[in-house]
Design a protein around this motif. Structure first.
Motif, PDB file in Angstrom:
ATOM      1  N   THR A 117       0.815  -1.207   0.000  1.00  0.00           N
ATOM      2  CA  THR A 117       0.000   0.000   0.000  1.00  0.00           C
ATOM      3  C   THR A 117       0.852   1.263   0.000  1.00  0.00           C
ATOM      4  O   THR A 117       0.498   2.225  -0.646  1.00  0.00           O
ATOM      5  N   SER A 118       1.996   1.217   0.706  1.00  0.00           N
ATOM      6  CA  SER A 118       2.739   2.469   0.853  1.00  0.00           C
ATOM      7  C   SER A 118       3.236   2.992  -0.492  1.00  0.00           C
ATOM      8  O   SER A 118       3.199   4.186  -0.752  1.00  0.00           O
ATOM      9  N   GLN A 119       3.689   2.081  -1.362  1.00  0.00           N
ATOM     10  CA  GLN A 119       4.210   2.554  -2.647  1.00  0.00           C
ATOM     11  C   GLN A 119       3.078   3.042  -3.561  1.00  0.00           C
ATOM     12  O   GLN A 119       3.188   4.085  -4.193  1.00  0.00           O
ATOM     13  N   ILE A 120       1.996   2.283  -3.594  1.00  0.00           N
ATOM     14  CA  ILE A 120       0.925   2.665  -4.522  1.00  0.00           C
ATOM     15  C   ILE A 120       0.177   3.894  -4.017  1.00  0.00           C
ATOM     16  O   ILE A 120      -0.236   4.729  -4.806  1.00  0.00           O
ATOM     17  N   VAL A 121       0.052   4.031  -2.694  1.00  0.00           N
ATOM     18  CA  VAL A 121      -0.696   5.188  -2.213  1.00  0.00           C
ATOM     19  C   VAL A 121       0.034   6.482  -2.609  1.00  0.00           C
ATOM     20  O   VAL A 121      -0.606   7.482  -2.945  1.00  0.00           O
TER      21      VAL A 121
ATOM     22  N   LYS B 186      -0.390  11.520  -5.543  1.00  0.00           N
ATOM     23  CA  LYS B 186       0.166  12.494  -6.470  1.00  0.00           C
ATOM     24  C   LYS B 186      -0.908  13.106  -7.344  1.00  0.00           C
ATOM     25  O   LYS B 186      -0.878  14.266  -7.685  1.00  0.00           O
ATOM     26  N   HIS B 187      -1.864  12.256  -7.746  1.00  0.00           N
ATOM     27  CA  HIS B 187      -2.904  12.740  -8.649  1.00  0.00           C
ATOM     28  C   HIS B 187      -4.200  13.095  -7.923  1.00  0.00           C
ATOM     29  O   HIS B 187      -4.855  14.058  -8.262  1.00  0.00           O
ATOM     30  N   PHE B 188      -4.554  12.300  -6.934  1.00  0.00           N
ATOM     31  CA  PHE B 188      -5.896  12.448  -6.360  1.00  0.00           C
ATOM     32  C   PHE B 188      -5.913  13.089  -4.979  1.00  0.00           C
ATOM     33  O   PHE B 188      -6.971  13.353  -4.427  1.00  0.00           O
ATOM     34  N   GLY B 189      -4.718  13.320  -4.426  1.00  0.00           N
ATOM     35  CA  GLY B 189      -4.612  14.087  -3.194  1.00  0.00           C
ATOM     36  C   GLY B 189      -5.437  13.543  -2.054  1.00  0.00           C
ATOM     37  O   GLY B 189      -5.493  12.338  -1.807  1.00  0.00           O
TER      38      GLY B 189
ATOM     39  N   GLY C 179      -7.750   7.498   0.652  1.00  0.00           N
ATOM     40  CA  GLY C 179      -7.580   6.940   1.991  1.00  0.00           C
ATOM     41  C   GLY C 179      -6.992   5.540   1.926  1.00  0.00           C
ATOM     42  O   GLY C 179      -7.147   4.842   0.929  1.00  0.00           O
ATOM     43  N   VAL C 180      -6.304   5.158   2.985  1.00  0.00           N
ATOM     44  CA  VAL C 180      -5.728   3.808   3.057  1.00  0.00           C
ATOM     45  C   VAL C 180      -6.392   3.071   4.214  1.00  0.00           C
ATOM     46  O   VAL C 180      -6.733   3.668   5.228  1.00  0.00           O
ATOM     47  N   TYR C 181      -6.549   1.771   4.051  1.00  0.00           N
ATOM     48  CA  TYR C 181      -7.176   0.983   5.123  1.00  0.00           C
ATOM     49  C   TYR C 181      -6.514  -0.380   5.226  1.00  0.00           C
ATOM     50  O   TYR C 181      -6.410  -1.090   4.229  1.00  0.00           O
ATOM     51  N   HIS C 182      -6.018  -0.713   6.398  1.00  0.00           N
ATOM     52  CA  HIS C 182      -5.536  -2.072   6.635  1.00  0.00           C
ATOM     53  C   HIS C 182      -5.482  -2.347   8.127  1.00  0.00           C
ATOM     54  O   HIS C 182      -5.741  -1.465   8.952  1.00  0.00           O
ATOM     55  N   SER C 183      -5.090  -3.552   8.460  1.00  0.00           N
ATOM     56  CA  SER C 183      -5.240  -4.003   9.846  1.00  0.00           C
ATOM     57  C   SER C 183      -4.242  -3.370  10.804  1.00  0.00           C
ATOM     58  O   SER C 183      -4.382  -3.509  12.008  1.00  0.00           O
ATOM     59  N   ARG C 184      -3.227  -2.676  10.297  1.00  0.00           N
ATOM     60  CA  ARG C 184      -2.270  -2.068  11.217  1.00  0.00           C
ATOM     61  C   ARG C 184      -2.781  -0.782  11.847  1.00  0.00           C
ATOM     62  O   ARG C 184      -2.171  -0.242  12.752  1.00  0.00           O
ATOM     63  N   PHE C 185      -3.893  -0.249  11.326  1.00  0.00           N
ATOM     64  CA  PHE C 185      -4.456   0.929  11.970  1.00  0.00           C
ATOM     65  C   PHE C 185      -5.130   0.515  13.274  1.00  0.00           C
ATOM     66  O   PHE C 185      -5.720  -0.558  13.344  1.00  0.00           O
TER      67      PHE C 185
END
Ligand code: ADP
Ligand code: ZN
Ligand code: ZN
Length: 762
Positions: free
Chosen positions: A282-286, A291-294, A298-304
Motif C-alpha cells: 500500500t505504501s508505494q501505490i498510495v 500524487k494525482h488524487f490528493g 484513503g488507506v485501510y488495513h489491519s495495522r491501523f
C-alpha cells in the motif's frame, strides 16, 4: 406508523437475527443501520445493528426491549446490510460474524446491564494557542515592546504571529502548542505567563488521527499506444460485462491504467475501491495515487488501531466531497467500508491467496465478495494480474468475464531473462557457497558491481524450519501443535508458526541427551546471515512477517530500497508482488522446490504465479532484468513454463488436471473442520457427521481425515471435504450441510466440539 419490533444483528456466531421490542420512547428514532444496545443472555449488553422494523409477532412470549439507541444516524447503510447477508449465506456463517469483521471495534459497545455505557471512540483533542483578542498591529507592537525584558515570552508571541500570519483585522488562527514551543525554543511557562496577561489563550481542538494526505494534483501520465488500446478495450468490455480481467505482464503499466480509470470515476462523483493483497504494497501505490488524487485518497488495513479505523470509516461515509475519502486503497477488509456510491472496484493481483480469509469466520474471498459488492452498487469490477487465477481465467474462457491483454512491458523493456541454476548438480560438484549457486553469486556480484539492487526470495521466515539431533534425529515440536518449531536466531528461540509458542533452544537432545543439535533447512533469517558473510560490504535488509510488525515498518523498508540505502533485500512472498523499483535488476529465488512440492491442488498454479511475480520485480525501468531460479529439478514442467512466460500453457495444463480429478473451478468445494481436545471424541463426532453427509451426498464427501497439520494449540483437527458439482444448486447443498451439522450439534456431549465451515477453502 409506529413499529413494535425490530430485527437486529448482534456480533455473535449464532445464526439468525434477533427480535426486540421497540419501547415508545424510541419510536421514530430507529431505522436500518443504526446502532442499538440490547441485552442478550443473563447480563451482557451488546451493540447491535438494526436491520428492519415490523409488527409481526414472533411467537416468543417475552421479547426484550431495546435498551438504548446509540447516535442519531445509521453507521451502516442498506447496501452493506445486503452485502453482509450475502456473505453470511454464501460463506455459511452468521451475519454477526460478518458484522464483527466489517466494523471497527471502536464502533462497538459492550457492557453489563445496569452500568452506564460509553462510546469507545474518542475524538483526539490537542491543545492549540491563539490570540486572546483581535489586537491591532499597533497594540501588538506595544505588547512586543513591553516584552523586551521577557525574551521567552517575546519569542513565543512573535512565533505565533509568524506561524499564524496574523495581522490587524485578520482571522485569529489557532496554532498547535507543540509547534509553537518547538518553533520558539521557549517554555510552557512563557505561554502561561502570556495567558495570565490575557495576550494568548489556549483552546482544546479536535484533530484527526489520520496522516495528512495533501496531494499535488499532478496531471496523469500520458498512456502509451498499447495502454490506450487496453484502456479503451476495458471501457468497451464494461459495456457488456460487469467483470473484466486485465491480464498484463509484469510492468506493462497496469497501475497506470487503473489510475486513468479512477480519474474518470472520481470525475463522475463516484467512489472507487482499489484492493491490494498485501499491506506492504500500500505504501508505494498510495504515493502514486496521492500524487494525482490528493486528499480524497484513503488507506485501510489491519495495522491501523481502532480509533483510526473509526475515523477512516467516518471519512468514507462522510457526504461532504471536500473532506471525504472517495478513493480507498486497502487490503481485503476495506471492502466492508461504508461505501454508498461505488463506480469501480479494482482487484489488483487478483490471483493472490491473501484475498482469502481462512480464520476466523467469515471465511470470505475478497475478490469474489468485491464483485458482489460492486454489483449491488451497479459498479464494474476490474481484476488485474500478470498470472491470473485459474478460476478467473476460466470465467473468461466461459464468457462470464471480459478479457483485456497487455503483452509487453511499458517502454518495450524485455521481460527478465530467467536462468535455472541446478542445485543438485552444484552440491555434487561442491560448488555451492552456503545456499548460493555459482550462477546466483555471479549475477549478484555483477549487479552490486554496477551499484544495482538485488532481491532474494525465500518463502520461509525464521532461521531454519527445524533443528534436529545429529545422533538420533529428534526434532523439537510445539507442545500444542503437531508441527516442528522454527529456529529464530535473532531472538535465539524456537517458535511455532501456527500458535506463536516459543521455547529456549535445548542444549542437549531431549531424547538421547547428545549435545549435537543442528539446524536444518533455511529461512529468510539464515539467508540474511549468509549474505552478510558472502557480501560483507553490501547493505542488507530483510522483509518478512517478523520485520514488518509496526504500522510503517514495511513502508520504511520500501523507502530505503527506493532511496538506494539497501543493496540486497531478502524476503518472503511479501516482496514478490506489485513493487516497482527503478534500480533493481537481479532477483534470486533460493529454492523453488519447496513451492512446487507443497501438498495442495493449487501448488503448481501458485508456484507459477509466485515465480512469475517475483521475476517481475527485476529490470522494470531501463534494462532487462535477470532472474536466477535455484532448483534441484530444472526439468520440472511448471518451471519450464515460467521460463517461457507461458501462462496459456500453464492454464491449459492445470485446467485439464482439475477437470480430470474434479477440483475447482470444475466443482464447488466446502471444507468442514472439526476440532476437539480429546482425540477419541473427535473421531466419534467426525465419523457421525461424515456418515450423515455421505447418506445425503454419497461419493461427494471425502474424509473425515486428519489434515497435514492435525493438531494446533492442543486441539485435534479432522476435516471433511464436500465436492459438489457446479451444476447442482449451491444453496440447497449448503442447506443440507447445515442441517447435518446442526443435527450433530444437538447431540449430547458436543459442547466442546468446534466446527468451522470453509466455502471455497482455497
Ligand atoms: P504494472 O502495474 O503492470 O506492474 P506499472 O503501472 O507499475 O506496471 O508500470 C511499470 C513502470 O512503468 C512504472 O515505473 C511506471 O511508472 C512506468 N509507466 C507505466 N506506464 C507509464 C506511462 N504511461 N508513462 C510513464 N511511465 C509509465
Ligand atoms: Zn503451536
Ligand atoms: Zn538425540
Amino acid at each position: 406508523m409506529n413499529f413494535r419490533f425490530t430485527d437486529i444483528i448482534l456480533p455473535l456466531a449464532i445464526r439468525g437475527r434477533f427480535t426486540y421490542l421497540i419501547p415508545d420512547e424510541f419510536a421514530g428514532a430507529l431505522k436500518p443501520g443504526i446502532r442499538v444496545l440490547v441485552q442478550f443472555g443473563n447480563k451482557k449488553l451488546y451493540s447491535g445493528i438494526v436491520c428492519n422494523l415490523h409488527n409481526e409477532g414472533t411467537g416468543i412470549k417475552k421479547i426484550r426491549p431495546v435498551k438504548a439507541v446509540i447516535g442519531t444516524a445509521p453507521v451502516v447503510n442498506e447496501l452493506q446490510l445486503r452485502h453482509w447477508k450475502w456473505i453470511s449465506e454464501y460463506y455459511m456463517c452468521s451475519e454477526g460474524e460478518v458484522m464483527k469483521a466489517a466494523m471497527p471495534g471502536g464502533l462497538f459497545l459492550k457492557g453489563e446491564a445496569g452500568s452506564p455505557v460509553v462510546e469507545k471512540y474518542r475524538p483526539k483533542e490537542e491543545i492549540f494557542i491563539e490570540l486572546a483578542s483581535g489586537f491591532t498591529d499597533e497594540q501588538l507592537n506595544d505588547i512586543l515592546d513591553n516584552l523586551a525584558k521577557a525574551p521567552k515570552q517575546y519569542e513565543i508571541l512573535s512565533a505565533y504571529i509568524r506561524i499564524s500570519g496574523y495581522e490587524s483585522g485578520s482571522e485569529i488562527k489557532p496554532v498547535r502548542k507543540s509547534l509553537l514551543l518547538k518553533e520558539s525554543a521557549s517554555s510552557p511557562a512563557a505561554i502561561r505567563a502570556l495567558s495570565e496577561k490575557s495576550i494568548l489563550k489556549s483552546v482544546s481542538l479536535t484533530v484527526g488521527r489520520l496522516q495528512d494526505t495533501d496531494g499535488f494534483n499532478e496531471p496523469l501520465r500520458v498512456l502509451s499506444a498499447q495502454q490506450l488500446i487496453a484502456f479503451n478495450s476495458i471501457c468497451n468490455s464494461f459495456k457488456g460485462k460487469d467483470v473484466t480481467l486485465l491480464h498484463g505482464v509484469t510492468s506493462s503499466g497496469k497501475t497506470e491504467i487503473y489510475i486513468h480509470l479512477i480519474e474518470e470515476q472520481l470525475r463522475k462523483g463516484k467512489q472507487v475501491l482499489y484492493l491490494l493483497p498485501e499491506i506492504a504494497l500500500t505504501s508505494q501505490i498510495v504515493l502514486r495515487l496521492k500524487k494525482h488524487f490528493g486528499s480524497v485518497t484513503g488507506v485501510y488495513h489491519s495495522r491501523f488501531n481502532d480509533q483510526e479505523r473509526v475515523e477512516i470509516w467516518n471519512k468514507v461515509s462522510d457526504e461532504n466531497p471536500q473532506s471525504s475519502y472517495r478513493l480507498i486503497l486497502g487490503v481485503r477488509s476495506s471492502l466492508f467500508l461504508p461505501f454508498s456510491n461505488l463506480g469501480l472496484v479494482i482487484v489488483d493481483e487478483e490471483h493472490d491467496g491473501s484475498y482469502k480469509q481462512h480464520d476466523p469466520a467469515p471465511r470470505y474471498h475478497a475478490r469474489d465478495s468485491a464483485i458482489m459488492l460492486a454489483s449491488y452498487h451497479g459498479a464494474k469490477t476490474l481484476l488485474g494480474s500478470a498470472s491470473p487465477s485459474i478460476e478467473s481465467y476460466n470465467n473468461v474462457v466461459q464468457g462470464k468475464y471480459g478479457l483485456v491483454e497487455l503483452k509487453e512491458r511499458y517502454g518495450l523493456i524485455n521481460l527478465p531473462f530467467i536462468i535455472l541454476a541446478n542445485t543438485r548438480e552444484a552440491y555434487r560438484k561442491k560448488l555451492m557457497v552456503s545456499h548460493f549457486t555459482p550462477e546466483l553469486l555471479q549475477a549478484m556480484d555483477e549487479a552490486l558491481g554496477r551499484s544495482e539492487q538485488v532481491i532474494l526470495f525465500q518463502n520461509r521466515r525464521g532461521f531454519s524450519p527445524y533443528i534436529e539431533c545429529s545422533e538420533c534425529g529428534w526434532i523439537p515440536v510445539c507442545i500444542q501443535c503437531a508441527v516442528n518449531l522454527t529456529y529464530h536466531k535473532g531472538i535465539n528461540k524456537l517458535v511455532c508458526h501456527y500458535c506463536g509458542f516459543t521455547r529456549e533452544l535445548p542444549a542437549r537432545c531431549e531424547s538421547c541427551n547428545s549435545p549435537g543439535m543442528i539446524t536444518r533447512g533455511f529461512g529468510t533469517e539464515k539467508i540474511e546471515d549468509e549474505v552478510k558473510l558472502v557480501f560483507p560490504a553490501a547493505r542488507v535488509a530483510r522483509m518478512d512477517q517478523d520485520t514488518t510488525r509496526g504500522k510503517y515498518a514495511a513502508g520504511r523498508i520500501i523507502k530505503a530500497l527506493e532511496e538506494g540505502r539497501i543493496d540486497i533485500l531478502i524476503g518472503t512472498q511479501m516482496i514478490s508482488k506489485g513493487l516497482d523499483f527503478e534500480n533493481l535488476t537481479v532477483v534470486g529465488v533460493l529454492n523453488a522446490d519447496n513451492l512446487l512440492n507443497y501438498p495442495d491442488f493449487r501448488a503448481h498454479e501458485r508456484s507459477y504465479q509466485l515465480l512469475e511475480q517475483v521475476s517481475g520485480r527485476a529490470g522494470r525501468r531501463q534494462k532487462q532484468g535477470k532472474v536466477i531460479i535455484q532448483t534441484s529439478d530444472p526439468a520440472n514442467k511448471i518451471i519450464r513454463m515460467v521460463l517461457r512466460h507461458d501462462y496459456p500453457g500453464m492454464f491449459r495444463m492445470q485446467a485439464e488436471e482439475r477437470k480430470t480429478f474434479n477440483y475447482p473451478p470444475f466443482c464447488r468445494m466446502i471444507r468442514i473442520s472439526l476440532k476437539h481436545k480429546d482425540k477419541a471424541s473427535l473421531n466419534k463426532y467426525s465419523d457421525y457427521l461424515g456418515n450423515d453427509l455421505k447418506s445425503k451426498f454419497g461419493k461427494r464427501i471425502l474424509g473425515p481425515e486428519f489434515p497435514l497439520i492435525s493438531q494446533v494449540q492442543s486441539w485435534y483437527i479432522k476435516t471433511i471435504l464436500c465436492k459438489i458439482e457446479k451444476e447442482k444448486p449451491a444453496a440447497k447443498a449448503r442447506q443440507m450441510i447445515l442441517e447435518s451439522i446442526q443435527r450433530l450439534e444437538r447431540t449430547k456431549g458436543t459442547s466442546s466440539l468446534k466446527i468451522a465451515i470453509d466455502v471455497d477453502p482455497y
